[in-house]
Write a protein that holds these residues in place. Sequence first.
Motif, mmCIF file in Angstrom:
data_model
loop_
_atom_site.group_PDB
_atom_site.id
_atom_site.type_symbol
_atom_site.label_atom_id
_atom_site.label_comp_id
_atom_site.label_asym_id
_atom_site.label_seq_id
_atom_site.Cartn_x
_atom_site.Cartn_y
_atom_site.Cartn_z
ATOM 1 N N ASP A 1 0.841 -1.141 -0.004
ATOM 2 C CA ASP A 1 0.092 0.015 0.012
ATOM 3 C C ASP A 1 1.058 1.284 0.006
ATOM 4 N N ASP A 2 2.272 1.205 -0.376
ATOM 5 C CA ASP A 2 3.113 2.419 -0.232
ATOM 6 C C ASP A 2 3.209 3.058 0.950
ATOM 7 N N ALA A 3 3.083 2.447 2.143
ATOM 8 C CA ALA A 3 3.347 2.980 3.219
ATOM 9 C C ALA A 3 4.857 3.062 3.594
ATOM 10 N N SER A 4 5.400 4.142 4.070
ATOM 11 C CA SER A 4 6.562 4.375 4.499
ATOM 12 C C SER A 4 6.634 3.609 5.802
ATOM 13 N N GLU A 5 8.191 3.277 5.903
ATOM 14 C CA GLU A 5 8.656 2.506 7.270
ATOM 15 C C GLU A 5 7.983 3.108 8.522
ATOM 16 N N TRP A 6 8.389 4.403 8.386
ATOM 17 C CA TRP A 6 7.849 5.457 9.672
ATOM 18 C C TRP A 6 6.217 5.165 9.925
ATOM 19 N N LYS A 7 5.695 5.078 8.955
ATOM 20 C CA LYS A 7 4.089 4.717 8.898
ATOM 21 C C LYS A 7 3.876 3.518 9.600
ATOM 22 N N ILE A 8 4.687 2.472 9.070
ATOM 23 C CA ILE A 8 4.436 1.275 9.482
ATOM 24 C C ILE A 8 4.704 0.937 11.018
ATOM 25 N N MET A 9 5.651 1.671 11.302
ATOM 26 C CA MET A 9 6.062 1.649 12.775
ATOM 27 C C MET A 9 4.956 2.196 13.399
ATOM 28 N N TRP A 10 4.556 3.308 13.465
ATOM 29 C CA TRP A 10 3.516 3.986 14.411
ATOM 30 C C TRP A 10 2.120 3.713 14.001
ATOM 31 N N ARG A 11 1.861 3.392 12.727
ATOM 32 C CA ARG A 11 0.395 3.027 12.473
ATOM 33 C C ARG A 11 -0.108 1.517 12.421
ATOM 34 N N VAL A 12 1.022 0.653 12.273
ATOM 35 C CA VAL A 12 0.690 -0.833 12.243
ATOM 36 C C VAL A 12 1.226 -1.367 13.391
ATOM 37 N N MET A 13 2.372 -1.308 13.671
ATOM 38 C CA MET A 13 3.172 -2.019 14.674
ATOM 39 C C MET A 13 2.791 -1.521 16.226
ATOM 40 N N VAL A 14 2.683 -0.219 16.330
ATOM 41 C CA VAL A 14 2.492 0.364 17.700
ATOM 42 C C VAL A 14 1.063 -0.091 18.195
#
Lengths: 288, 272
Positions: B171-184
């Motif tokens: 979905d073209d999410a940045s690493e930063w976004k994956i970290m805060w929006r998915v992982m956290v």
Amino acid sequence: MMQKAQPYLMILPSLVVFALFFLYPIGYLIQLSLHDWNFISPEMNFIGLQNFQQLFADNEFKEVLLNTTIYTVSSVSVTTALSILLALWLNKKGLLYTFLQGAIFSPHVISLVSIALLWMWMMEPDYGLLNWALNLVGINGIQWLNAPETSLFSLIVVAVWKGLGFNTLIFIAGLQSIPKTVYEAADLDDASRFSTFREITLPMLSPTIFFLVIINLIGSFQVFETISIMTQGGPINSTNMLVYYIYEYGFQFFKIGYASAAGVLLLGIISIFTAVYFWLLSRRVHYQ
Amino acid sequence: MILLKRSFNIVGLLLLALLFIFPFVWMVSTSLKTLGEAMTFPPKWLPEVLQWQNFAAAWNSGPFLQYLTNSLLVTGGILILQFVTVVPAAYAFARYQFRGQKVLFALIMVTLMIPAQLIFLPVYIQMSNWGLLNQAWALILPFASSAFGIFLLRQSFKQVPHELIEAARLDDASEWKIMWRVMVPLAKPTLITFALFSFITHWNDYFWPLVMTTNNDARTLPVGIAQLRNTEGGVSWNTLMAGNMLLVIPVLFVFLLAQRQIIRAFTYTGVK
């Protein structure tokens, strides 16, 4: 390029914190220990190992080391033994048992300041609750914190009371990880309860015992709060222990180098325990 | 026979509960007595008239609003900073392969074993050189990251299925976004567990604030309350116990609400 730097950048803030406030100060502590300095004068005097020589020549410091050792060995061994017994007793399902596990754990989350003040009140020699209770069985007037014969013992009582719940819960977790089939086999062999405990439970629990003993030793060597609040090291030096001694020499007598030398000694003691801890940890990882 | 044994067991359990709960009950009872009632022997179990003014007396005996504000500021500051430093570090250790990974991780774990009691002298001198003594920063900065937090969160990040991250990448999410929006969000239970652990540890801490501050304006509740015992002409045990309750109640309340998670957070330090 950016991609490669990413993980380092992510760790960097934490690394800066640890470097500034944990790793660098260790080196600085060692450096300070080789100097004579009163914190105020602009110059530090390099004196080599003189602080250490002075430390080991000091009778008060010998007492401090002895107190710390007595306190640590007794509180850790009593806590460990009692918490194994408690874990065997409380390792059951049911509301009452869950409640009790919470009750004995509660001192662990409460500030040592509160606990020290509370026990100081209960150990008050004239109106305290403990002397009232002892009165009922015919024992009179224990001076608890006010006499050199009993003061160290009183601090050990508080340490055991505070640490019992934490240790018991870890032992309960340890007991629950012992496979049931082992006990069933022992049951078939008609083993007595005591021999089951000695032949199965204790050996299976031994890694947990090792870990707890080391963690408790490290924690116990750093005792400060109860001394600072309940006794200030007295009466006549009977409860003075390492960290309180370092604190006194650093902050009240401003003998920074001398206090740091005692700090280096504490560092040495804790490093030994830590090394043993990591050695055990690596062995345990290999087993799995 | 079995009935007898069972009732012995229950009596024993109740005695044990008493041993651990009664001191706190005694604290509550003393905090509501007159000084005269507190200092009688044999003890009076309950106060005749509830002396609520003991709490006001304790509160007014020092700058307690300042202590409370400082405690909240320091604990809150530590929690926020730990959140923003621990999450990326744990993510890097869980999701990247890089040179020096093992050494860096080992280094961080070693700091877990370095107690504040060991390094307070050199840190005090550092803080003094930087002009930070008697400031909240001296109480916050050394704890701005947590090795225990990194360890705990790394475990939980590792357990997130790879497919989820791949899907986010598609979905073209940045690493930063994956970290805060998915992982956290997925690691929320671990984060709460760690936050509870950290809150209790720093809220209760006496040693570090005592060492780093000399000025009442910068001190926290535990140090303020410990000072109550230094009253002229003997300790007023009733006021002291009232002050003590101010320190115990918030933590006991949090503990009762989240007992399981708190026990898990604390016992984790022991098992691992």
